[in-house]
Design an enzyme around this catalytic site. Structure first.
Site, PDB file in Angstrom:
ATOM      1  N   LYS A  56      -9.422  24.014  37.890  1.00 10.22           N
ATOM      2  CA  LYS A  56      -8.267  23.413  38.546  1.00 10.22           C
ATOM      3  C   LYS A  56      -7.162  24.463  38.517  1.00 10.22           C
ATOM      4  CE  LYS A  56      -5.425  19.257  38.609  1.00 10.22           C
ATOM      5  NZ  LYS A  56      -5.144  17.931  38.089  1.00 10.22           N
ATOM      6  N   THR A  86      -7.757   9.393  38.807  1.00  9.30           N
ATOM      7  CA  THR A  86      -7.034   8.930  39.999  1.00  9.30           C
ATOM      8  C   THR A  86      -7.966   8.417  41.087  1.00  9.30           C
ATOM      9  OG1 THR A  86      -5.255  10.470  39.560  1.00  9.30           O
ATOM     10  CG2 THR A  86      -5.440   9.710  41.809  1.00  9.30           C
ATOM     11  N   THR A 110      -9.230  14.631  37.488  1.00 11.14           N
ATOM     12  CA  THR A 110      -9.311  16.057  37.830  1.00 11.14           C
ATOM     13  C   THR A 110      -8.837  16.971  36.699  1.00 11.14           C
ATOM     14  OG1 THR A 110      -7.124  15.980  38.856  1.00 11.14           O
ATOM     15  CG2 THR A 110      -9.022  15.652  40.293  1.00 11.14           C
ATOM     16  N   ASP A 111      -7.984  16.472  35.800  1.00 10.43           N
ATOM     17  CA  ASP A 111      -7.378  17.360  34.800  1.00 10.43           C
ATOM     18  C   ASP A 111      -8.413  18.182  34.039  1.00 10.43           C
ATOM     19  OD1 ASP A 111      -5.049  16.143  35.581  1.00 10.43           O
ATOM     20  OD2 ASP A 111      -4.344  15.687  33.557  1.00 10.43           O
TER      21      ASP A 111
HETATM   22  N1  GLU Z   1      -4.627  12.900  34.479  1.00 16.22           N
HETATM   23  C1  GLU Z   1      -5.607  11.988  34.967  1.00 16.22           C
HETATM   24  C2  GLU Z   1      -7.015  12.533  34.821  1.00 16.22           C
HETATM   25  O1  GLU Z   1      -7.285  13.699  34.884  1.00 16.22           O
HETATM   26  C3  GLU Z   1      -5.364  11.581  36.372  1.00 16.22           C
HETATM   27  C4  GLU Z   1      -5.255  12.752  37.305  1.00 16.22           C
HETATM   28  C5  GLU Z   1      -6.408  12.849  38.264  1.00 16.22           C
HETATM   29  O2  GLU Z   1      -7.400  12.138  38.242  1.00 16.22           O
HETATM   30  O3  GLU Z   1      -6.304  13.730  39.091  1.00 16.22           O
HETATM   31  O4  GLU Z   1      -7.881  11.734  34.641  1.00 16.22           O
END
Ligand code: GLU
Length: 430
Positions: A247, A92, A168-169
């Site tokens: 997380k 993101t 972040t995942d």
């Molecule tokens: N699910 C995606 C990832 O982890 C986008 C979510 C994000 O970056 O927070 O890359």
């Protein structure tokens, strides 16, 4: 048929306005990025998904516009500032919402970050590299290996440290992987993501990047950390230890927390406040151990388990398994059909698979000495991992097996190599 295939066949693109007839009903909306089901956004804001087989007819009412790329930042670098490398991997932090479709797509290139966060240029000279543009749930061991090889170049360059922009995942898995891969790290590597994309007013992309650059510009921390939003306001970030962060919230901006550990530092407009001891560079050449054993898994323990779930890992010839146990590190082995679990674990260990135990409680540690279950499992050869996070344990086991083989992995799993077991929590392990 998959929706993506159907769309290609019908010449339908994301962003097109369509009318769909399905099961006697009619729907008008904008086509969203679709994989299995064809998804459209209705005028009322709701999304609907259709099984391709159920679509009786589809008509394009208007073709969508390809969104314009944002203007590139004019890079005016101040030669007196320290150099910070930004290596973009995806997520993101470098995505934006396409308001015509409502979808979030990873569409920025690394330099585009500077267009949205020009403040960075007053903190550091910034060098941007595009490594990949993946969603972090798609990361695999090969991604860790290749990323480490790309980072090596930056670690040996004159840059003061590296920001790795990342989804972040699974950021905490990558943070663990990089923590183990590098030995004698001479400078900081900070993983930075954002929970909200950078074109939303509530985005945390800018504050996370700015604080990461601030920290790198001034610190003597030489390790892998995660730098993310730490409060519900836009006021500070924490730098968290790479092997002890997780997380803990699916959407809040302060989603990442140190678990069974303190953050390394708080970073804000006011500067850096260190909150715990941290690794510093003490000399020696950078070493890289970048291999991973693929056949490693995690199994979450729960009531009403079947031994066949454990036998699966033996049949499929797994080399390592993390059991994410209940409480102090348990799995039912004493009553009724649970006695079969005991036999299955024994058989798995006898087959050569390393079986380790963490706790699904997240906070706290395993202890095999309190209950009969723990004592029996320990006697079988299950390795208890104290307060090591399950995700870290998974990455560590794959890494140890990949680089050093089975015997070394058995010896080193319960010992802390990169701060993954708290010093005061290792007492029940060896
Ligand atoms: N699910 C995606 C990832 O982890 C986008 C979510 C994000 O970056 O927070 O890359």
């Amino acid at each position: 048929m998959l929706a993506s295939k159907f769309m290609t066949k019908k010449g339908i693109n994301v962003g097109d306005k369509v009318r769909i007839k399905s099961k006697g009903n009619e729907f008008v909306g904008i086509v969203l990025p679709s994989a299995e089901f064809l998804e459209i956004k209705l005028d009322n804001g709701y999304n609907v998904g259709f099984k391709v087989e159920n679509i009786e007819s589809i008509k394009v009412l208007a073709k969508g516009k390809t969104p314009a790329k944002p203007a590139r930042a004019k890079l005016k670098q101040d030669p007196s500032l320290p150099l910070v490398s930004i290596v973009h991997t995806g997520g993101t932090i470098a995505s934006r919402v396409d308001y015509s479709t409502g979808g979030v797509s990873p569409s920025f290139e690394a330099e585009d970050l500077l267009a949205s966060v020009p403040e960075l240029l007053s903190i550091a000279r910034v060098k941007c590299m595009l490594f990949s543009n993946i969603l972090s749930e798609d990361a695999d061991f090969r991604f860790y290996t290749e990323l480490a090889r790309a980072l090596r170049k930056e670690l040996l360059s004159d840059s003061k440290g590296i920001v790795v922009t990342h989804g972040t995942d699974t950021m905490h898995y990558t943070a663990s992987a990089l923590s183990f891969i590098f030995e004698n790290l001479p400078k900081p590597i900070l993983l930075v993501g954002s929970q909200r994309s950078s074109d939303r007013p509530s985005s945390d992309a800018a504050i996370n990047l700015i604080n990461a650059a601030r920290f790198i510009a001034k610190t003597d921390f030489a390790g892998v950390g995660i730098c993310m939003h730490a409060s519900t306001n836009d006021d500070f970030c924490y730098v968290l230890p790479g092997t002890k962060a997780r997380k803990l919230h699916s959407s809040r901006r302060d989603a990442f927390k140190a678990v069974n550990a303190k953050p390394i530092a708080k970073v804000s407009d006011a500067g850096i406040e260190y909150l715990s001891d941290y690794p510093k560079y003490t000399g020696g050449g950078l070493k890289i151990y970048d291999k991973f054993e693929e056949k490693v898994g995690i199994l979450k323990v729960r009531p009403n388990m079947f031994a066949e779930e454990i036998y699966f890992f033996e049949e499929k010839k797994y080399k390592g398994l993390i059991l994410e146990g209940t409480g102090l590190g348990h799995i039912g082995i004493t009553r009724g059909k649970n006695k079969e679990n005991y036999k299955a674990i024994k058989s798995l260990i006898d087959s050569g698979c390393i079986v380790c135990m963490t706790t699904q409680c997240i906070f706290g540690e395993t202890n095999p000495n309190v209950y009969v279950t723990g004592r029996k499992l320990k006697a079988l050869g299950v390795i208890f991992l104290g307060d090591m996070l399950s995700e870290t344990a998974f990455v560590k086991l794959a890494w140890l097996l990949g680089n050093f083989g089975r015997e070394k992995a058995i010896e080193l799993m319960p010992r802390s190599l990169r701060g993954e077991i708290s010093p005061t929590r290792g007492i029940n392990l060896l």
